[in-house]
Scaffold this motif. Sequence first.
Motif, short mmCIF file in Angstrom:
data_model
loop_
_atom_site.label_atom_id
_atom_site.label_comp_id
_atom_site.label_asym_id
_atom_site.label_seq_id
_atom_site.Cartn_x
_atom_site.Cartn_y
_atom_site.Cartn_z
N GLY A 64 0.80 -1.22 0.00
CA GLY A 64 0.00 0.00 0.00
C GLY A 64 0.83 1.26 0.00
O GLY A 64 0.30 2.36 -0.20
N ASP A 65 2.15 1.10 0.24
CA ASP A 65 3.01 2.27 0.21
C ASP A 65 3.52 2.56 -1.19
O ASP A 65 4.29 3.51 -1.39
N LEU A 66 3.09 1.76 -2.17
CA LEU A 66 3.50 1.97 -3.56
C LEU A 66 2.35 2.60 -4.34
O LEU A 66 1.18 2.36 -4.06
N SER A 67 2.69 3.39 -5.34
CA SER A 67 1.67 3.96 -6.22
C SER A 67 1.12 2.85 -7.11
O SER A 67 1.75 1.80 -7.27
N PRO A 68 -0.06 3.05 -7.72
CA PRO A 68 -0.59 2.04 -8.63
C PRO A 68 0.39 1.69 -9.73
O PRO A 68 0.52 0.52 -10.12
N GLU A 69 1.09 2.69 -10.26
CA GLU A 69 2.07 2.43 -11.32
C GLU A 69 3.22 1.58 -10.80
O GLU A 69 3.69 0.66 -11.49
N GLU A 70 3.68 1.87 -9.58
CA GLU A 70 4.77 1.09 -9.00
C GLU A 70 4.33 -0.34 -8.71
O GLU A 70 5.10 -1.30 -8.90
N GLN A 71 3.09 -0.49 -8.27
CA GLN A 71 2.56 -1.84 -8.02
C GLN A 71 2.46 -2.63 -9.32
O GLN A 71 2.78 -3.82 -9.36
N GLN A 72 2.01 -1.97 -10.38
CA GLN A 72 1.92 -2.63 -11.69
C GLN A 72 3.29 -3.10 -12.14
O GLN A 72 3.46 -4.24 -12.60
N LYS A 73 4.28 -2.24 -12.04
CA LYS A 73 5.64 -2.57 -12.48
C LYS A 73 6.21 -3.72 -11.65
O LYS A 73 6.80 -4.67 -12.22
N LYS A 74 6.06 -3.65 -10.34
CA LYS A 74 6.57 -4.70 -9.47
C LYS A 74 5.91 -6.03 -9.79
O LYS A 74 6.59 -7.08 -9.87
N PHE A 75 4.60 -6.02 -9.97
CA PHE A 75 3.88 -7.26 -10.27
C PHE A 75 4.36 -7.86 -11.58
O PHE A 75 4.58 -9.06 -11.68
N ALA A 76 4.51 -7.02 -12.62
CA ALA A 76 4.94 -7.52 -13.92
C ALA A 76 6.33 -8.14 -13.86
O ALA A 76 6.58 -9.21 -14.45
N GLU A 77 7.24 -7.51 -13.13
CA GLU A 77 8.60 -8.04 -13.00
C GLU A 77 8.60 -9.37 -12.25
O GLU A 77 9.27 -10.32 -12.66
N GLN A 78 7.87 -9.43 -11.15
CA GLN A 78 7.82 -10.66 -10.37
C GLN A 78 7.13 -11.78 -11.14
O GLN A 78 7.55 -12.94 -11.08
N GLN A 79 6.08 -11.43 -11.89
CA GLN A 79 5.35 -12.44 -12.64
C GLN A 79 6.21 -13.02 -13.75
O GLN A 79 6.18 -14.22 -14.01
N ALA A 80 6.99 -12.17 -14.42
CA ALA A 80 7.87 -12.65 -15.50
C ALA A 80 8.91 -13.63 -14.94
O ALA A 80 9.19 -14.68 -15.54
N LYS A 81 9.50 -13.29 -13.79
CA LYS A 81 10.49 -14.18 -13.16
C LYS A 81 9.84 -15.49 -12.74
O LYS A 81 10.41 -16.57 -12.92
#
Length: 341
Positions: free
Chosen positions: A48-65
């Motif tokens: 919750g301390d991340l912006s929606p854009e930051e959450q999107q980016k983090k999710f995409a990176e983790q999902q790809a790995k």
Amino acid sequence: MRSSVPFAALAASATILALAGCAGASSGGELTPEDSPLSEYLSAAWGGDLSPEEQQKKFAEQQAKSEALMAECMAEEGFEYAPAQDVSLDISTGDEWEPDKREWVEKYGYGYVSSPGAEAAVEEPAEETVDPNAAYVSSLSASEQTAYYETLYGVSPTDEELEDGTYEYRWEDAGCQGWAQHEVSGDDPAQSEEFTALWEKLQKLSTEAQEGPELADLNAEWATCMADHGEPGFAAQGDAGQSIIAAQEKIYEAASGGDGESGDGESDDGPAADIQDPNDSPEMKALGEREIELALVDLECREKTSFATRSLRIQFALEEKFIAENKAELDAFKAAAEQSK
């Protein structure tokens, strides 16, 4: 065995942070749910301390790995697996929900029968997702397909485990997907037995917040206002919206299994094709009109009693007391959550 308490407690903590948020933000701008003293500690658990854009980016990176690791794991077990591509996370900012604004309430009521999200879904239908593994899986025999999915996701829980609540998710039992996600995300402190006692206390706090005498007095004041405006019978502010949900569920139940319809999808009068979509029924239309009528009175009484601001003030006082009594545990959880990122 890993405790299942954290999941319930996280839900409870979400209720804590949004206890009065569902009633609408303060029209006077004095307090908002984002001012919650506990948010400093609990937001670390779900990003919750991340912006929606930051959450999107983090999710995409983790999902790809994770997808790449799943492919490696499946190959080691003798199966092919093509990683899913462009997997995205739909994060709503909540900006489309404005239940404290009269113009919004006049259109949607509480947002149950009709809502901004439902309209957007109709206007912009989602693109059909293509499974890159569909052709390969279909080439396998029935027994091979069973082995494939058990290797990928683990053995599914039985109906009995789901019904009696004994099923507990463990990444060790979740096949290649569970292993890959754990490799990428590490240990989730929210599921650690170290913080089980903290989550149990949070659950009690949620109950205390909703059943305490201060909020009871505020609800009574709101209920009197509702009765004065021709809407008696509600003991607490949340009961008004729940009455619409209950009526909506009855309409769905009647369409799916009541009023002469059999469980096989056919009615006594003919095939299921002749059954009207309950969302398009006269009953649902009437309920939508009733929802707006009730929500407008509710809004007027919330404004008259300053319900949002006062309930947040009650909530935040309880949170401050909770933090003072449990600061060491909260600090330890926050540190563990931040370290796991």
